[in-house]
Design a protein around this motif. Structure first.
Motif: not given
Length: 322
Positions: A240-265
């Motif tokens: 479970p943690w690894y799946i979330l880690f990969v999702i967040k890594m994709v958004f981070t590398l694509s520079n789309e993490i700001d304001g996205s769901f993966v950056n939410s509380i």
């Protein structure tokens, strides 16, 4: 509940007997093991999960900055370095606590006539404090010895390369082969130090070389079998943690993490909870491998030093003599 015959530690066993004995120990004592594991390791994992999750968050930020040619200021690098150091320290403290809990239960099991049945906190506490002290001494002492060895090995290889690249390469290869050979017997040094009060760290390490090299194949076989078992446990708890880690890594590398769901509380909290589960999985795996290596240690002690025979002679007056 009917008392099961106590499992003897210092007995020479075949490989299949060591496997069955380790599983028998886990099956017989799973309730007290799970009770004290949960009592100590659940709070520890809540703390450890915070640091581990924070470390990997910083790692992803660093990776994203490198991939996107971004700049990280000195303050951020200092914070990441402090986070890395804190994660290492907390991980070491949690492992120290786990070892103290396990060996407290091991020692009480072999010392008490009723094994771990009806074990009370008043009986657990003094033995735990003793094991916690020895666990701390072992980890600090062993860590210092490892650091000293790394520095010496690095110096030796550096001198070899200064003399000639071939000499340096040969020393490096021989060093790696030697490290692999030494790691195997060293895996029972912790058990020697925690189970034998009369030995110090140097004596435990020296004894582990003597017993470990003589039973090198058995240690490798036990480590391989139980490593396969614990890898399955770790895969389930890590998924479970690894799946979330990969999702967040994709958004981070694509520079789309700001304001996205993966950056939410909410996402961060779920990621933290799954990291806690992952930490619990690793610690549970350590319980299983420690029990398996305990049986291997008892086998080596009896096979090489005849400890089981000596203990039976010491207890001879307990039996009726005709």
């Amino acid at each position: 509940m009917e008392q099961q015959p106590k499992i003897e530690l210092y007995v020479t066993r075949t490989f299949s007997e060591k496997l069955s004995t380790a599983f028998a120990f886990l099956r017989e004592n799973w309730r007290p093991l799970l009770k004290y594991f949960t009592y100590f390791m659940l709070p520890a994992s809540l703390v450890l999960g915070f640091f581990v999750n924070h470390f990997w968050g910083g790692y992803m930020s660093l990776l994203g900055a490198v991939e996107n040619a971004g700049n990280l200021d000195d303050a951020w690098l200092i914070r990441f370095g402090l986070t890395t150091g804190a994660t290492i320290i907390v991980s070491t403290l949690v492992y120290m606590l786990l070892i103290a809990v396990l060996f407290t239960l091991f020692r009480l099991y072999f010392a008490r006539p009723q094994c771990l049945q009806d074990l009370q906190a008043d009986e657990f506490r003094p033995e735990f404090m003793k094991c916690l002290k020895r666990s701390a001494i072992y980890l600090v002492g062993f860590g210092l010895l490892v650091i000293a060895f790394i520095l010496l090995f690095g110096l030796l290889v550096g001198v070899g390369f200064a003399i000639h690249p071939v000499v340096g390469a040969v020393l490096l290869l021989l060093g790696y082969a030697g490290i692999f050979a030494v790691i195997i017997p060293l895996s029972i040094s912790q058990h020697i130090y925690m189970m034998e009060d009369e030995v110090n760290i140097i004596q435990a390490i020296t004894k582990s070389f003597r017993l470990g090299f003589a039973t090198w194949g058995g240690i490798v076989a036990i480590s391989f079998v139980f490593g396969m078992i614990t890898s399955v446990i770790q895969s389930f708890t890590m998924a479970p943690w690894y799946i979330l880690f990969v999702i967040k890594m994709v958004f981070t590398l694509s520079n789309e993490i700001d304001g996205s769901f993966v950056n939410s509380i909410f996402f961060t909290f779920i990621e933290y909870l799954t990291c806690v589960v992952q930490c619990l999985g690793y610690l549970l795996s350590a319980v299983i491998t420690t029990v398996a290596m305990l049986i291997q240690y008892g086998h080596a002690s009896d096979k090489i030093d005849g400890v089981g025979v000596a203990k039976n002679i010491d207890r001879f007056d307990e039996f009726d003599n005709f």
